[in-house]
Scaffold this motif. Structure first.
Motif, PDB file in Angstrom:
ATOM      1  N   LEU A 140      20.523  26.879  19.529  1.00 48.16           N
ATOM      2  CA  LEU A 140      20.055  27.866  18.151  1.00 48.16           C
ATOM      3  C   LEU A 140      18.253  27.568  18.412  1.00 48.16           C
ATOM      4  N   ALA A 141      18.001  28.519  17.976  1.00 50.69           N
ATOM      5  CA  ALA A 141      16.385  29.478  18.533  1.00 50.69           C
ATOM      6  C   ALA A 141      15.793  29.465  17.605  1.00 50.69           C
ATOM      7  N   ARG A 142      14.607  30.201  17.435  1.00 51.28           N
ATOM      8  CA  ARG A 142      13.811  29.610  16.026  1.00 51.28           C
ATOM      9  C   ARG A 142      13.313  29.308  15.440  1.00 51.28           C
ATOM     10  N   THR A 143      12.996  29.000  14.508  1.00 47.50           N
ATOM     11  CA  THR A 143      12.312  28.269  13.116  1.00 47.50           C
ATOM     12  C   THR A 143      13.254  27.295  12.364  1.00 47.50           C
ATOM     13  N   ILE A 144      12.679  26.152  11.958  1.00 52.46           N
ATOM     14  CA  ILE A 144      14.065  25.684  10.716  1.00 52.46           C
ATOM     15  C   ILE A 144      13.587  26.604   9.455  1.00 52.46           C
ATOM     16  N   PRO A 145      14.681  27.194   9.140  1.00 48.28           N
ATOM     17  CA  PRO A 145      13.962  27.799   7.691  1.00 48.28           C
ATOM     18  C   PRO A 145      13.937  26.952   6.404  1.00 48.28           C
ATOM     19  N   THR A 205      24.083  30.951  19.081  1.00 49.71           N
ATOM     20  CA  THR A 205      22.995  31.333  19.252  1.00 49.71           C
ATOM     21  C   THR A 205      22.475  31.641  18.472  1.00 49.71           C
ATOM     22  N   GLY A 206      21.067  32.380  19.193  1.00 49.51           N
ATOM     23  CA  GLY A 206      20.467  32.994  17.369  1.00 49.51           C
ATOM     24  C   GLY A 206      20.089  31.950  17.060  1.00 49.51           C
ATOM     25  N   LYS A 207      19.740  32.079  15.580  1.00 54.03           N
ATOM     26  CA  LYS A 207      18.837  31.871  14.495  1.00 54.03           C
ATOM     27  C   LYS A 207      20.114  31.150  12.828  1.00 54.03           C
ATOM     28  N   ILE A 208      19.482  30.090  12.455  1.00 55.63           N
ATOM     29  CA  ILE A 208      19.548  30.036  11.357  1.00 55.63           C
ATOM     30  C   ILE A 208      20.130  30.791  10.022  1.00 55.63           C
ATOM     31  N   PRO A 209      21.221  31.408   9.766  1.00 59.67           N
ATOM     32  CA  PRO A 209      21.124  32.628   9.025  1.00 59.67           C
ATOM     33  C   PRO A 209      20.963  32.055   7.784  1.00 59.67           C
ATOM     34  N   ASN A 210      20.057  33.568   6.936  1.00 56.92           N
ATOM     35  CA  ASN A 210      19.440  32.589   5.700  1.00 56.92           C
ATOM     36  C   ASN A 210      20.136  33.272   4.905  1.00 56.92           C
ATOM     37  N   SER A 211      21.560  33.540   5.190  1.00 58.98           N
ATOM     38  CA  SER A 211      22.784  34.266   4.187  1.00 58.98           C
ATOM     39  C   SER A 211      23.559  32.478   3.771  1.00 58.98           C
TER      40      SER A 211
END
Length: 647
Positions: free
Chosen positions: A466-471, A443-449
């Protein structure tokens, strides 16, 4: 390697080979086909002294031929009985040849001086003659075939190896090593094999033995063999039944492999008596139940294949453990989150990159694996380059301590039951090129790291939550060749930055909640269109060649999808991209706000509170200010205000 015959030494340097034996070698050569000219020196016109011929070794005192090294010569033809004239022959190696399926000649049983006989992968076929049981001086006997050979050797029974049967003149009481791997041996193990007191290694791998494993151990332990045996390989057969306590009688056993049989039930506690054991493999059987805790007492164990219910107790004294695998079994591994193993797995730098430092656990799936064990397998694995734990039933969250393995290039945790968020520490793996987390419950978002990994080749996060937007930083992964984001809960639009991924071959964003236009720049993905044959490319007005199925299940429009975008959708796209940027800015604000609060607290603590705690002068001045100065000021102001009210 070419072995040149006997060289003189001292007063015996003039000794030539025996004429009778020289003629025997010439006759032996006549029936051989030597396509590689390995025996070209066997020629009296070139050299009269056969002791100087290649692959012939003779006694430099008596001149008798003592060794023939005819291995790896691709020899064909047949074996001439003239070899019987080599009565002092002690070493005969005819392995790795191509005799085309001929039967091993029975007259070889008359070479009674032989101490070493190797016919492995020689191209022999059919029944092994029982006359070989006459070789009472034999110490090393190898008859293994290759797994790719079409030929199979077999015996009516193994009793001729040691039994007092009418056909045997003696027995192989001097035998030290016995290798019958990759043949068609079956039947019972004769109890007389237990009397081979000098036998240290038995390899009966890859045959068709289908007897009770308990009877096999009972036969081998019926005499003095169990006190001498160091290596026992019974893998890849069809042994059935349970392992009994007799296994504990093999006190000097170093290597034991029962892999790929039909053995069931638990491993007995007596396994703990094998104090010299270095390697144990019981994989691909039907074993069940908990592993005996006595396994933890095998302090010399270096290589272990796991199965059953395993806990910290089983590793208690395994300080020498260098390699461990877990596959083909019902594995349940449970340890505490703070367990520190007493061993350090060994990964060598002097092996090819493709196999260097691999930690593999493959299907059939394990029952349960508490995941925090994995990073605890050793923080010194600096050369570990690949971890593959796919197709199991791993559960729990992925540990956030990947910084211990800086050389990792491939992580494959696909098809498990992993939960929670993708740990940010994966982004510290600057050598990471492939991350496969497909089909979990993350779950959560694709980590920016993840944008910190500069060598991306493939990223597959499909079939998660996974949620939120595609970075937008996805567009900075310029070497990326496949990107899988199918069946997530992703919203928003396809970021325009993806257009920079010219090496992208596979893009799959189907079945999300994406909306808006598929960017026209996708037609520049020449690498993507190149991997799809022209006849199978979907026909669209724009001529794009990527798969329609990679975008379905969303609210996207434009090629390669069949429905065009309306003007309103195009306008909405610009607004949406602006909204996504604003959302990312808000995320940055959410990041900086708590950071600012934390910094402010630290500054306030160091600037005000800390001096009060650690400086007596500051405390005195502080309390004087409040008690003497500020309080008096307040009282004066209050008195003046009261006087004004009265007047």
């Amino acid at each position: 390697a070419t072995i040149i015959g006997c060289f003189g030494n001292g007063d015996h340097s003039h000794v030539l080979c025996i004429e009778r034996e020289k003629q025997a070698l010439l006759s032996f050569k006549q029936d051989l086909v030597d396509p590689s000219n390995k025996l070209i020196s066997w020629n009296v016109s070139e050299e009269e002294d056969c002791s100087k011929w290649d692959r012939v070794l003779c006694n430099n005192i008596t001149g008798h031929v003592s060794e023939l090294h005819l291995n790896d010569g691709f020899l064909k033809g047949k074996i001439n009985p003239s070899s019987l004239n080599l009565k002092h022959l002690t070493h005969l190696d005819m392995s790795s040849n191509d005799f085309g399926g001929i039967i091993i000649p029975s007259f070889m049983g008359s070479l009674v001086s032989l101490r070493y006989l190797n016919l492995t992968r020689g191209g022999f076929n059919g029944m092994i003659p029982y006359q070989l049981g006459n070789l009472s001086s034999l110490r090393h006997f190898e008859l293994a075939n290759s797994i790719v050979d079409d030929f199979q050797l077999y015996v009516e029974n193994l009793h001729w190896l040691s039994g007092p049967i009418p056909y045997a003149i003696g027995n192989l009481t001097s035998i030290v090593s016995l290798d019958f791997g990759f043949n068609s041996f079956d039947g019972d193990m004769p109890k007389s094999m237990g009397s081979l007191c000098n036998l240290e290694a038995i390899d009966l791998s890859s045959n068709i033995f289908n007897v009770e494993i308990s009877k096999a151990f009972e036969s081998l332990s019926s005499g003095c063999l169990s006190r001498k045996l160091k290596s026992l390989l019974l893998k890849d057969n069809a042994f059935v039944g349970q392992i009994l306590d007799e296994i504990g009688e093999y006190k000097n056993l170093v290597l034991l492999s029962l892999r790929a049989n039909k053995i069931y039930g638990p491993i007995p506690m007596s396994i703990g008596k094998l104090s010299t054991l270095n390697s144990l493999d019981t994989s691909f059987n039907q074993l069940n139940g908990s592993l005996p805790k006595s396994l933890g007492s095998l302090s010399k164990l270096k290589d272990l294949v796991l199965e059953g219910h395993v806990s910290e107790v089983h590793f208690a004294n395994l300080t020498n453990l260098k390699g461990t695998k877990a596959y083909g079994n019902e594995l349940s591994l449970v340890v505490s989150d703070y367990w520190i193993p007493p061993f350090h797995l060994d990964f060598h730098r002097d092996v090819p990159t493709s196999s260097m430092g691999q930690c593999l656990v493959s299907h059939p799936p394990s029952k349960r694996w508490i995941f925090p064990i994995i990073p605890c397998l050793g923080t010194s694995l600096t050369y570990l380059v690949r971890i593959s734990l796919k197709d199991n039933l791993l559960s729990g969250e992925i540990p956030d301590c990947w910084k211990h393995w800086p050389s990792l290039g491939v992580i494959d945790l696909s098809n498990n039951n992993l939960t929670r968020e993708i740990p940010s520490s994966i982004g510290s793996l600057h050598s990471l090129g492939v991350l496969l987390l497909r089909n979990n419950s993350l779950t959560g978002k694709i980590p920016n790291s993840l944008q910190n990994c500069s060598d991306w080749f493939g990223l597959d996060l499909s079939l998660n939550k996974l949620a939120r937007t595609i970075p937008r930083w996805i567009g900075s992964l310029l070497q990326l060749q496949f990107l899988g984001l199918r069946s997530e809960l992703l919203v928003g639009h396809l970021p325009n930055e993806i257009c920079a991924l010219f090496t992208l071959q596979i893009l799959d964003v189907a079945r999300n909640k994406l909306s808006g236009i598929i960017h026209q720049c996708f037609k520049n993905f020449t690498a993507m269109t190149a991997i799809i044959p022209p006849q199978s490319r979907p026909r669209t007005e724009s001529g794009l060649g990527f798969e329609v199925s990679s975008f379905t299940g969303n609210q996207l429009c434009g090629p390669p999808l069949r429905h065009d975008c309306k003007q309103g959708q195009k306008t909405t796209l610009v607004d949406a991209e602006h909204g996504e940027r604003k959302e990312e800015e808000e995320e940055e604000e959410l990041y900086w706000f708590p950071l600012g609060v934390g910094v402010g607290f630290v500054v306030g603590f160091l600037g005000v509170i800390a001096p009060l705690l650690f400086s007596r002068i500051w405390r005195s001045a502080y309390f004087w200010f409040f008690q003497e100065y500020l309080w008096n000021k307040i009282l004066d102001s209050f008195t003046k205000f009261k006087h004004i009210l009265r007047t």
